[in-house]
Design an enzyme around this catalytic site. Sequence first.
Site, PDB file in Angstrom:
ATOM      1  N   CYS A 118      -2.773 -27.622   1.575  1.00 50.10           N
ATOM      2  CA  CYS A 118      -3.296 -28.774   2.313  1.00 50.10           C
ATOM      3  C   CYS A 118      -2.423 -30.027   2.102  1.00 50.10           C
ATOM      4  O   CYS A 118      -2.356 -30.562   0.993  1.00 50.10           O
ATOM      5  CB  CYS A 118      -4.738 -29.043   1.857  1.00 50.10           C
ATOM      6  SG  CYS A 118      -5.441 -30.582   2.467  1.00 50.10           S
TER       7      CYS A 118
ATOM      8  N   CYS B  81      -4.395 -33.126   1.003  1.00 42.12           N
ATOM      9  CA  CYS B  81      -4.834 -32.981  -0.393  1.00 42.12           C
ATOM     10  C   CYS B  81      -3.708 -33.393  -1.329  1.00 42.12           C
ATOM     11  O   CYS B  81      -3.921 -34.133  -2.301  1.00 42.12           O
ATOM     12  CB  CYS B  81      -5.239 -31.532  -0.685  1.00 42.12           C
ATOM     13  SG  CYS B  81      -6.580 -30.911   0.351  1.00 42.12           S
TER      14      CYS B  81
END
Length: 140
Positions: A74, A77
């Site tokens: 991600c 993230c």
Amino acid sequence: MKAKKNFLTLTAALLWLVVPACSSGSDTRDAPSASPQPLIETAGVVTWYDYDEGLALGKTSGKKILLNFYADWCGYCKKMDKEIFTQSDTADFINLNFVPIKINSDNERQLAQTYSIRGLPTTFFLDQDGENILTVPGYI
């Protein structure tokens, strides 16, 4: 800059949640305890705990819980880890006021399903008993 402004707004809202809790209950800051060991402990970043230890520590310490779902693939993230959680003032605030828990949704699929994770990153703010106060999907 917008992300920093959003984070500061979120921090102010969280202070509104935390300050009343600080004035009630017993003061356990000086009480000796055998605290669970954090997953990551580095100066200038958030001290993360795993799920079970973090929930247990939330109950015993009376602190609210910051629950961060992420995945290694991600991009946002990674961006939160790099730009938000490594800011010294942000990390200090989180470590002082919350029990931070970090969960890899790919490795902990059952937890991700339990919390109905639909996108990453997703951050939950829980009370000391693990009840949801606020869910913030996406980059903060």
